[in-house]
Design a protein around this motif. Structure first.
Motif, PDB file in Angstrom:
ATOM      1  N   VAL A 299       0.872  -1.182   0.000  1.00 54.94           N
ATOM      2  CA  VAL A 299       0.000   0.000   0.000  1.00 54.94           C
ATOM      3  C   VAL A 299       0.902   1.221   0.000  1.00 54.94           C
ATOM      4  CG1 VAL A 299      -1.805   1.251   1.217  1.00 54.94           C
ATOM      5  CG2 VAL A 299      -1.786  -1.245   1.260  1.00 54.94           C
TER       6      VAL A 299
ATOM      7  N   ALA B 243      -8.307   6.212  -3.251  1.00 54.13           N
ATOM      8  CA  ALA B 243      -7.654   4.905  -3.130  1.00 54.13           C
ATOM      9  C   ALA B 243      -7.838   4.156  -4.446  1.00 54.13           C
ATOM     10  CB  ALA B 243      -8.239   4.111  -1.976  1.00 54.13           C
ATOM     11  N   TYR B 244      -6.744   3.583  -4.961  1.00 56.43           N
ATOM     12  CA  TYR B 244      -6.780   2.844  -6.216  1.00 56.43           C
ATOM     13  C   TYR B 244      -5.828   1.662  -6.110  1.00 56.43           C
ATOM     14  CZ  TYR B 244      -7.553   7.844  -7.027  1.00 56.43           C
ATOM     15  OH  TYR B 244      -7.933   9.153  -6.899  1.00 56.43           O
ATOM     16  N   HIS B 245      -6.072   0.644  -6.919  1.00 56.89           N
ATOM     17  CA  HIS B 245      -5.087  -0.436  -7.029  1.00 56.89           C
ATOM     18  C   HIS B 245      -4.913  -0.742  -8.514  1.00 56.89           C
ATOM     19  CE1 HIS B 245      -8.661  -3.038  -7.381  1.00 56.89           C
ATOM     20  NE2 HIS B 245      -7.842  -3.963  -7.889  1.00 56.89           N
TER      21      HIS B 245
ATOM     22  N   SER C  30      -1.408  -0.951  -4.469  1.00 52.63           N
ATOM     23  CA  SER C  30      -2.526  -0.096  -4.054  1.00 52.63           C
ATOM     24  C   SER C  30      -1.971   1.276  -3.717  1.00 52.63           C
ATOM     25  CB  SER C  30      -3.240  -0.678  -2.832  1.00 52.63           C
ATOM     26  OG  SER C  30      -3.889  -1.888  -3.160  1.00 52.63           O
TER      27      SER C  30
ATOM     28  N   LEU D  26     -10.019   0.276   3.395  1.00 49.92           N
ATOM     29  CA  LEU D  26      -8.820  -0.407   2.931  1.00 49.92           C
ATOM     30  C   LEU D  26      -8.677  -1.680   3.761  1.00 49.92           C
ATOM     31  CD1 LEU D  26      -6.216  -0.564   1.239  1.00 49.92           C
ATOM     32  CD2 LEU D  26      -5.069   0.692   3.071  1.00 49.92           C
TER      33      LEU D  26
ATOM     34  N   ASP E  19     -15.680  -1.564  -6.225  1.00 51.48           N
ATOM     35  CA  ASP E  19     -14.268  -1.215  -6.312  1.00 51.48           C
ATOM     36  C   ASP E  19     -14.132   0.275  -6.593  1.00 51.48           C
ATOM     37  OD1 ASP E  19     -14.938  -0.915  -8.958  1.00 51.48           O
ATOM     38  OD2 ASP E  19     -13.754  -2.619  -9.675  1.00 51.48           O
ATOM     39  N   GLU E  20     -12.879   0.752  -6.816  1.00 54.58           N
ATOM     40  CA  GLU E  20     -12.687   2.197  -6.991  1.00 54.58           C
ATOM     41  C   GLU E  20     -13.287   2.731  -8.277  1.00 54.58           C
ATOM     42  OE1 GLU E  20      -8.848   0.209  -8.451  1.00 54.58           O
ATOM     43  OE2 GLU E  20     -10.305  -0.028  -6.838  1.00 54.58           O
TER      44      GLU E  20
ATOM     45  N   SER F 171      -5.044  -5.424   1.184  1.00 53.09           N
ATOM     46  CA  SER F 171      -4.499  -4.342   0.352  1.00 53.09           C
ATOM     47  C   SER F 171      -5.451  -3.899  -0.739  1.00 53.09           C
ATOM     48  CB  SER F 171      -3.150  -4.731  -0.259  1.00 53.09           C
ATOM     49  OG  SER F 171      -2.227  -5.095   0.739  1.00 53.09           O
ATOM     50  N   ILE F 172      -6.722  -4.269  -0.670  1.00 46.39           N
ATOM     51  CA  ILE F 172      -7.694  -3.874  -1.685  1.00 46.39           C
ATOM     52  C   ILE F 172      -8.595  -2.782  -1.108  1.00 46.39           C
ATOM     53  CG2 ILE F 172      -9.612  -4.617  -3.149  1.00 46.39           C
ATOM     54  CD1 ILE F 172      -6.961  -5.759  -3.992  1.00 46.39           C
TER      55      ILE F 172
END
Length: 887
Positions: free
Chosen positions: A391, A428-430, A439, A583, A609-610, A621-622
């Motif tokens: 992260v 927040a993005y992955h 992430s 998170l 999701d984002e 970590s998502i």
């Protein structure tokens, strides 16, 4: 005589089995069960104990005779004249105690008639146990000789009555009425006493006549029982006339008028409040003593309580725990110098002093029972550790290209959607790369978002510090370095905008090296990567550096346990309700799980999701968005998946109550601390504000920035702050508190708009945080009192003094500096010391009046109300200017 069981004996004597076992135990008998046998010796032992407990001695008299005599006098008036009647009422009752030999013989006699002799029997006497005699003597006394009547007063004529005072007439009438009423009352009482005496005589005769018959009936209907000494209480009750029964024409001698001897069952009945019916059945009948006895008895010994104390407790709860009145606790607090109300919270140390002063014991307990239980439950889920993605938090100064750098990595255009190209909250993005998943957390760079940057540093594994090559190290850059060091996370510096003219990466290295951030090629431990968010230069190297650092950290987290993590952001959506960005740090979060996040809880109804796409589960970590919480948790709160909704609700309510109590404590402490300061400072101007924002992080940043504004004269008071659109209640609150409404990325609904237009409430919308802060700063500056500054505009020197018949002394002056104005205030200086302040009465140039006289020109000046002008004095003309102030 054969043995009986405890249960049979209890039924015979009319007591409960438990009560009888208790008495047998107190008498020293070994019986503990209802089925155990009771021998004759055991009965005698129990009887002896009961006699001792009721105060009966072994040498008690066997026959007791009680006598009572009452005398009364009746006066009555009839046709034959007044009569006086003396009434004497005598009563006598005899109580007989039989010998055991007589009882035994009587029992044998009864056995021959078929009565069960193996049970305890009640004593029956062959003669009446109670002999009651009532004799009423009525003696007619002769009429006493009448006293010589006084000579009659002369009758008052009608004329005399008219001449009397009205008050005297009223007194005479009242006296006549009182005399008549007294005579009527005496007659009623005499008649009542006569009827009562006659009725008592009849009752006594009937009781004496039927005593033997009733005693034999009782013996035939009941088993014989052990007898005991008569109870004075019951004897007193029997002597009382049964007025209710007489009124209903009940037969004499029933109930307590029955003439049998007192027995052990009677004592049990009197003690337990149970009387005897006909046929041996029981009924609840309290004696006169028991009716008059109060239900509360003062404790004979001091009771010491063990009071459990947590971190804080209210005065009322503390008093309840010690079983004392709240006033006692408040009194002890006043002795300690603490002024508190019944609902005020006091700390543990103060409560301990109060408890010990009152005389009780203190037991310090932890109020974190539910929290400890939660930690234990979460610690039990160990799971299997697996590698997880890093992260990474992107930090830096405003407009140094943080979001643009992430845009290039994600191949999206996030920055174009931000107001003014500035991030207002944490994103927040992955992303999936060739080397694995990463992430990213994008934090704002504005000065107001210090708390959000600190929170981002605490919830991350790595920090990418973005510094513009053409701008260098800025204040928020230094702050980001401090946050990263405080969180003890590795730092990677991305020197951005190297494609721009004037870019100087070495300058960035030098400035950061001065802040103890040493590059690797200079012998330090910090990687410096030159990148360009516009062209993409250096992006692959940056990702490789991130993955290399993550590999060195050996990041792992279990997947097969309930999810835990941190709240990144939360907001209130009009159509979907509370939306929280989470998170996941360990475990797996699934749709349908019960989630406890800070002070809020709920079931995950949907998970996105984002990019807004629905997903069913999310691992470590998502970052995800969930719907279903009952409120908006604060950014930075920890969340955990719970086993049941009941436990989640209990913990959420406990945290809310604790937060409310701590808030009340802070408010009370602030009031006490600032009391004298406020009194000394006097009136302070306040700008009331109602703030509504789109997300929790922005609201927190705005409130923090606004509260930092102000000084000793002006300050900001945030009346209310919340997440979501502006509602009618917000407008009503602003009207009540005379506040300005600020909407940050939110709008007012139709009802609120109509109310704003109708009432003229000041409502302002913002989408960039520093615009809002600048406007508030200007408003506070306008509330500041202006600074008054004096400026000298001219000086005239007195050369001669003349006298005018109209104006008095006139100073002949030469203007040596500036310009002298008639309408402005002046000061007179002698030897550079001010000796007078006033104004000009006249200003002339030769014989003409002048409004102003310039430098180097002679003039005549008349000073109003001042006649001590001398040659050589200086007349100074000045003006006062108001200079506006700003924060």
């Amino acid at each position: 005589m054969a043995q009986v069981t405890v249960e049979q004996l209890a039924e015979t004597v009319g007591a409960s089995v438990d009560r009888l076992l208790t008495q047998m135990k107190e008498a020293g008998l070994p019986h503990s069960d209802a089925e155990q046998d009771v021998s004759e010796e055991d009965k005698q032992t129990l009887l002896a104990y009961l006699k001792r407990s009721h105060g009966e001695s072994t040498d008690a008299p066997k026959r007791i005779t009680l006598k009572r005599k009452t005398l009364s006098t009746l006066r009555s008036s009839g046709s034959s004249g007044k009569k006086t009647v003396a009434v004497e009422v005598r009563k006598k009752r005899t109580y007989v105690k039989r010998d055991p030999e007589e009882l035994k013989a009587l029992a044998e006699e009864e056995a021959s008639t078929g009565v069960d002799t193996e049970e305890l029997v009640e004593e029956v006497t062959a003669e009446p146990a109670v002999v009651e005699e009532t004799v009423a003597e009525v003696t007619a006394e002769p009429e006493p000789e009448p006293e010589p009547e006084p000579e009659p007063e002369p009758e008052e004529t009608e004329e005399d009555l008219k001449n009397l005072d009205p008050e005297v007439l009223r007194q005479r009438a009242a006296a006549r009425r009182k005399k008549k009423e007294a005579e009527e009352v005496a007659a009623r009482e005499a008649a009542l006493a006569a009827r009562k005496a006659e009725q008592e005589r009849k009752d006594a005769e009937a009781a004496a006549a039927k005593a033997k018959e009733k005693t034999q009936d009782a013996a035939a209907k009941r088993p014989k029982r052990l007898h005991d000494a008569p109870s004075p209480t019951r004897e007193a009750d029997r002597r009382k006339p049964a007025r209710g029964r007489l009124g209903r024409n009940a037969p004499a001698g029933r109930g307590k008028q029955r003439g049998h001897n007192l027995s052990l069952s009677d004592l049990d009945s009197a003690e337990s409040g149970v009387g005897r019916r006909r046929g041996g059945r029981k009924r609840m009948k309290a004696t006169h003593e028991e009716h008059s006895k109060h239900g509360f008895e003062m404790p004979t010994a001091t009771i010491t309580y063990e009071v459990e104390l947590g971190d804080a407790i209210s005065v009322g709860e503390l008093a309840q725990a010690m079983s004392v009145k709240s006033g006692e606790v408040i009194k002890e607090l006043m002795k300690l110098g603490v002024m508190a109300t019944i609902n005020q919270m006091i700390d543990q140390d103060t409560a301990t002093l109060v408890v010990e002063e009152i005389g009780h014991k203190v037991k310090v307990v932890s109020e974190e029972v539910l929290e400890d239980a939660l930690e234990e439950t979460l610690a039990q889920h160990e799971g299997t550790a697996e590698p997880r993605a890093p992260v990474v938090t992107v930090m830096g100064h405003v407009d140094h290209g943080k979001t643009s750098l992430l845009d290039y990595i994600r191949k999206s255009h996030v920055a174009s959607g931000e107001a003014g190209g500035i991030t207002q909250h944490i994103g927040a993005y992955h992303v999936e790369t060739d080397a694995g998943m990463i992430s990213f957390l994008d934090t704002p760079g504005h000065a107001a978002f210090t708390a959000m940057r600190a929170r981002g540093a605490k919830s991350t594994d790595l920090v990418i510090l973005v510094v513009a090559a053409d701008d260098g190290v800025m204040p928020q850059t230094e702050e980001a370095v401090q946050h990263a060091r405080a969180a003890e996370v590795p730092l990677i510096v991305a020197v951005n905008k190297i494609d721009k003219e004037g870019a100087d990466p070495d300058r960035v290295k030098n400035e950061l090296a001065a802040k103890d951030v040493i590059p690797e090629d200079w012998g330090g431990d910090t990687q410096f990567i030159s990148v360009s968010a516009h062209t993409g230069e250096g992006i692959p190297e940056l990702l490789d550096a991130v993955l290399l650092q993550a590999e060195l950290l050996e990041l792992q987290a279990p997947r097969d346990i309930p999810a835990q993590g941190i709240v990144i952001e939360s907001r209130l959506d009009k159509g979907r309700g509370s939306v929280a960005s989470l998170l996941v740090q360990s475990g797996t979060l699934r749709q349908g799980d019960i989630v406890l996040a800070g002070l809020e809880y709920g079931r995950v109804r949907a998970m996105l999701d984002e990019n807004g796409q629905p997903i069913k589960e999310a691992g470590p970590s998502i970052p995800v968005e969930i719907l279903g919480l009952n409120g908006t948790p604060d950014a930075g709160d920890q969340f955990a998946a719970m086993e049941s909704e009941r436990k989640a609700r209990e913990l959420a309510e406990y945290r809310q109550e604790k937060s409310r109590d701590s808030k009340i404590q802070r408010q009370q402490a602030a009031k006490l601390d600032n009391m004298f300061e406020s009194m000394a400072a006097g009136e302070r101007k306040v700008l009331n504000i109602v703030v509504k924002a789109d997300v929790r992080g922005s609201l927190e940043a705005i409130q923090s920035a606004l509260l930092d504004l102000g000084n000793d004269e002006v300050k900001v008071n945030i009346v209310s702050g919340g997440v979501g659109g502006i509602a009618e209640t917000d407008v009503t609150l602003s009207m009540t508190s005379n506040a300005v409404i600020f909407g940050f990325n939110v709008r007012a609904d139709n009802a609120a708009k109509r109310l704003v237009e109708a009432e003229g409430v000041d409502l302002r919308y913002y989408n960039v945080i520093y615009d809002l802060i600048d406007d508030v700063k200007q408003a506070l500056s306008g509330m500041l009192a202006p600074e008054l500054r004096e400026e000298i505009v001219g000086i005239a020197e007195v050369r001669d003094v003349f006298r005018s018949p109209k104006f008095g002394q006139i100073a002949g002056c030469m203007v040596v500096e500036g310009t002298v104005y008639r309408s402005k205030p002046i000061r007179v200086l002698r030897d550079n010391v001010v000796i007078y302040e006033g104004e000009l009465e006249s200003l002339r140039r030769f014989k003409d009046d002048a409004n102003e006289v310039r430098n180097g020109t002679e003039c005549g000046i008349g000073v109003k109300n001042y006649t001590d002008v001398k040659v050589g004095d200086l007349i100074e003309v000045y003006e006062v200017k108001e200079i506006s102030r700003s924060l």
